[in-house]
Design a protein around this motif. Structure first.
Motif, PDB file in Angstrom:
ATOM      1  N   PRO A  83      47.095  52.910  42.781  1.00 46.05           N
ATOM      2  CA  PRO A  83      46.164  53.806  42.164  1.00 46.05           C
ATOM      3  C   PRO A  83      45.302  52.846  41.340  1.00 46.05           C
ATOM      4  O   PRO A  83      45.393  51.600  41.285  1.00 46.05           O
ATOM      5  CB  PRO A  83      47.177  54.296  40.954  1.00 46.05           C
ATOM      6  N   SER A  84      43.893  53.687  40.952  1.00 46.96           N
ATOM      7  CA  SER A  84      42.982  53.037  40.399  1.00 46.96           C
ATOM      8  C   SER A  84      43.362  53.257  38.875  1.00 46.96           C
ATOM      9  O   SER A  84      43.055  52.564  37.845  1.00 46.96           O
ATOM     10  CB  SER A  84      41.512  53.468  40.616  1.00 46.96           C
ATOM     11  N   PHE A  85      44.193  54.295  38.670  1.00 43.73           N
ATOM     12  CA  PHE A  85      44.491  54.655  37.091  1.00 43.73           C
ATOM     13  C   PHE A  85      46.141  54.261  36.870  1.00 43.73           C
ATOM     14  O   PHE A  85      46.862  54.894  36.994  1.00 43.73           O
ATOM     15  CB  PHE A  85      44.617  56.323  37.296  1.00 43.73           C
ATOM     16  N   THR A  86      45.878  52.718  36.300  1.00 42.48           N
ATOM     17  CA  THR A  86      47.034  52.068  36.157  1.00 42.48           C
ATOM     18  C   THR A  86      46.550  50.791  35.464  1.00 42.48           C
ATOM     19  O   THR A  86      45.391  50.376  35.102  1.00 42.48           O
ATOM     20  CB  THR A  86      47.708  51.737  37.261  1.00 42.48           C
ATOM     21  N   PHE A  87      47.856  50.139  34.803  1.00 41.11           N
ATOM     22  CA  PHE A  87      47.215  48.857  34.418  1.00 41.11           C
ATOM     23  C   PHE A  87      47.141  47.822  35.441  1.00 41.11           C
ATOM     24  O   PHE A  87      47.563  48.003  36.520  1.00 41.11           O
ATOM     25  CB  PHE A  87      48.590  48.086  33.684  1.00 41.11           C
ATOM     26  N   HIS A  88      45.978  47.002  35.239  1.00 41.29           N
ATOM     27  CA  HIS A  88      45.494  46.309  36.370  1.00 41.29           C
ATOM     28  C   HIS A  88      46.337  45.266  37.191  1.00 41.29           C
ATOM     29  O   HIS A  88      46.081  44.813  38.277  1.00 41.29           O
ATOM     30  CB  HIS A  88      44.108  45.587  35.813  1.00 41.29           C
ATOM     31  N   ALA A  89      47.518  44.928  36.478  1.00 36.59           N
ATOM     32  CA  ALA A  89      48.416  44.010  37.286  1.00 36.59           C
ATOM     33  C   ALA A  89      48.968  44.581  38.523  1.00 36.59           C
ATOM     34  O   ALA A  89      49.153  43.820  39.553  1.00 36.59           O
ATOM     35  CB  ALA A  89      49.477  43.922  36.297  1.00 36.59           C
ATOM     36  N   THR A  90      48.901  45.901  38.978  1.00 37.47           N
ATOM     37  CA  THR A  90      49.236  46.626  39.928  1.00 37.47           C
ATOM     38  C   THR A  90      48.327  46.102  41.027  1.00 37.47           C
ATOM     39  O   THR A  90      48.827  45.954  42.412  1.00 37.47           O
ATOM     40  CB  THR A  90      49.146  48.128  39.902  1.00 37.47           C
ATOM     41  N   ALA A  91      46.899  46.099  40.806  1.00 32.88           N
ATOM     42  CA  ALA A  91      45.902  45.560  42.028  1.00 32.88           C
ATOM     43  C   ALA A  91      45.975  44.075  41.767  1.00 32.88           C
ATOM     44  O   ALA A  91      45.640  43.345  42.949  1.00 32.88           O
ATOM     45  CB  ALA A  91      44.557  46.272  41.647  1.00 32.88           C
ATOM     46  N   GLU A  92      46.086  43.778  40.577  1.00 35.03           N
ATOM     47  CA  GLU A  92      45.684  42.084  40.562  1.00 35.03           C
ATOM     48  C   GLU A  92      47.027  41.206  41.447  1.00 35.03           C
ATOM     49  O   GLU A  92      46.564  40.172  42.172  1.00 35.03           O
ATOM     50  CB  GLU A  92      46.120  41.551  39.063  1.00 35.03           C
ATOM     51  N   THR A  93      48.030  41.850  41.478  1.00 40.13           N
ATOM     52  CA  THR A  93      49.053  40.965  42.350  1.00 40.13           C
ATOM     53  C   THR A  93      48.738  41.306  43.721  1.00 40.13           C
ATOM     54  O   THR A  93      49.169  40.349  44.476  1.00 40.13           O
ATOM     55  CB  THR A  93      50.442  41.809  42.160  1.00 40.13           C
ATOM     56  N   VAL A  94      48.163  42.361  44.339  1.00 37.57           N
ATOM     57  CA  VAL A  94      47.688  42.282  45.780  1.00 37.57           C
ATOM     58  C   VAL A  94      46.542  41.352  46.203  1.00 37.57           C
ATOM     59  O   VAL A  94      46.594  40.445  47.117  1.00 37.57           O
ATOM     60  CB  VAL A  94      47.033  43.781  46.037  1.00 37.57           C
ATOM     61  N   LEU A  95      45.729  41.158  45.222  1.00 36.61           N
ATOM     62  CA  LEU A  95      44.556  40.070  45.077  1.00 36.61           C
ATOM     63  C   LEU A  95      45.491  38.650  45.320  1.00 36.61           C
ATOM     64  O   LEU A  95      44.895  37.515  46.081  1.00 36.61           O
ATOM     65  CB  LEU A  95      43.639  39.746  43.853  1.00 36.61           C
ATOM     66  N   MET A  96      46.417  38.337  44.558  1.00 37.13           N
ATOM     67  CA  MET A  96      47.211  37.105  44.350  1.00 37.13           C
ATOM     68  C   MET A  96      47.756  36.584  45.760  1.00 37.13           C
ATOM     69  O   MET A  96      47.890  35.578  46.108  1.00 37.13           O
ATOM     70  CB  MET A  96      48.494  37.282  43.328  1.00 37.13           C
ATOM     71  N   CYS A  97      48.043  37.984  46.583  1.00 33.74           N
ATOM     72  CA  CYS A  97      48.491  37.628  48.074  1.00 33.74           C
ATOM     73  C   CYS A  97      47.344  37.318  48.933  1.00 33.74           C
ATOM     74  O   CYS A  97      47.609  37.379  49.957  1.00 33.74           O
ATOM     75  CB  CYS A  97      49.440  38.925  48.473  1.00 33.74           C
ATOM     76  N   GLY A  98      46.316  37.392  48.515  1.00 38.96           N
ATOM     77  CA  GLY A  98      45.102  37.441  49.471  1.00 38.96           C
ATOM     78  C   GLY A  98      44.434  38.397  49.939  1.00 38.96           C
ATOM     79  O   GLY A  98      43.649  38.557  50.908  1.00 38.96           O
TER      80      GLY A  98
END
Ligand SMILES: *Cc1c(COP(=O)(O)O)cnc(C)c1O
Length: 373
Positions: A83-98
């Motif tokens: 979701p875009s409507f969440t705390f940003h760690a939900t998406a950040e961890t995807v970026l951490m995986c590249g």
């Protein structure tokens, strides 16, 4: 003047102090395997609580999400629907995986992603779906589970706000491939910082344990890239006490939410949170919606509450797809996200945490009534 009523606050008593003190005196503060006696006990009890085969303790909810995505094999070139409507760690961890986070819109009544909004942004490159049980309300998991199975992708739940929530009679933590919890200070139960992943899959459990200790299959023998995501013994001891108290905390939150909901329903000026049939809310946040409001009006309501010593709060003021870190990414918003953007302008949360007594709850309601008049 009354003390400020916080939106959430840790509930820590003598039992936690004693449990942590015992560990400090014992001399075993952590184990390099990550499997000290308190941690193993905390994991066992947590797994039992949610009805999952395994629980793996982590340093934070963010570490839990990162580890879950990593052992799924999420890597560069992959997409993960969040979701875009969440705390940003939900998406950040995807970026951490590249990998690339791809945002799905929400259902306007529950604020959660649905199988329809997720499917609308999936492609051949989708590797995992990460629904967030926002504010403590489970997303509609059955259709999401079916979608994940049909498309051969992982279902990883972000349950950082949903300890003790239920879906069709099953506890959150027993349903998806992996479920990630946070024990940050403001959450329904806390170790200050901390996290947990639950799973029914033996292979996932083994890999998660490796991931949390530098990818080691045995001491000093790494076979994958890991990290140091070990929970220490002090925090595990505290977590055990908090877990025992959790049912009482949840009961208090539920009662407060029910009482407030009944009163606000009569008032009819705001949309109270929904709890659809078959779902049990964990009431991490009690989130109201101002119909037709612009963000300016909503922010004024929150300001007025604060001036009356009630910590109203907005979660989340900006959707992730409009933040600078994500705005420029080509895949971030494959589809427009109108319900997400509308919710960001209209929602605000008020306290229902277990420390609130009857008179404070009454004060929250009376103040809201005056502010909304
Ligand atoms: C709190 C939270 C996290 C992160 O957990 P931490 O323990 O703070 O790392 C992730 N997702 C959501 C939805 C959260 O609320």
């Amino acid at each position: 003047m009354r003390d400020i009523i916080k939106i959430n606050q840790p509930m820590v008593g003598k039992e936690e102090v004693d449990a942590v003190t015992d560990v400090l005196k014992s001399g075993i503060l952590t184990e390099k395997s990550g499997m000290g006696p308190r941690t193993l006990e905390f994991e066992k009890e947590f797994a039992r609580f949610v009805g999952a085969k395994h629980a793996v303790a982590m340093t934070s909810g963010t570490a839990a999400l990162h580890a879950a995505l990593a052992v799924t094999g999420v890597k560069s070139g992959d997409e993960v629907v969040v979701p875009s409507f969440t705390f940003h760690a939900t998406a950040e961890t995807v970026l951490m995986c590249g990998a690339e986070p791809v945002f799905a819109d929400i259902d306007p009544e529950t604020y959660n992603v649905t199988a329809e909004t997720v499917e609308a942004v999936m492609t051949r490159n989708t590797k995992a779906i990460v629904p967030v049980h926002l504010y403590g309300l489970p997303a509609d998991l059955e259709p999401l589970k079916k979608l994940a199975r049909d498309r051969g992708v992982a279902l990883i739940e972000d349950a950082a706000q949903a300890h003790g929530a239920e879906y069709n009679g099953a506890m959150i933590g027993s349903i998806g491939d992996m479920t990630c919890f946070s024990f940050y200070a403001g959450k329904n139960m806390t170790t200050g910082e901390g996290g947990m992943i639950t799973t029914n899959d033996d292979d996932h459990s083994e890999k998660l344990r490796m991931m949390r200790t530098h990818g080691e299959r045995r001491p000093y023998w790494p076979t994958m890239i890991g990290n140091n995501y070990r929970m220490n013994e002090m925090l595990s001891a505290m977590g055990l006490v908090q877990l025992r108290k959790l049912p009482g905390f949840l009961e208090a939150r539920r009662t407060n939410a029910r009482v407030l909901g009944e009163k606000l329903g009569i008032l009819g000026k705001v949309m109270p949170p929904k709890e659809p049939t078959g779902r049990k809310h964990a009431w991490y946040l009690y989130t109201l919606r101002l119909r037709g409001a612009n963000a300016g009006k909503r922010n004024k309501v929150v300001e007025k509450l604060r001036s009356k010593n009630i910590e109203g709060a907005v979660y989340y003021e900006s959707p992730l797809h409009l933040l600078p870190l994500y705005r420029e990414r080509a895949l971030a918003s494959r589809r427009p996200l109108p319900e997400t953007e509308k919710a960001c302008r209209q929602v605000f949360s008020v306290p229902v945490h277990p420390k609130l007594g009857d008179s404070e709850l009454e004060y929250v309601f009376e103040t809201l009534k005056r502010v909304l008049a």
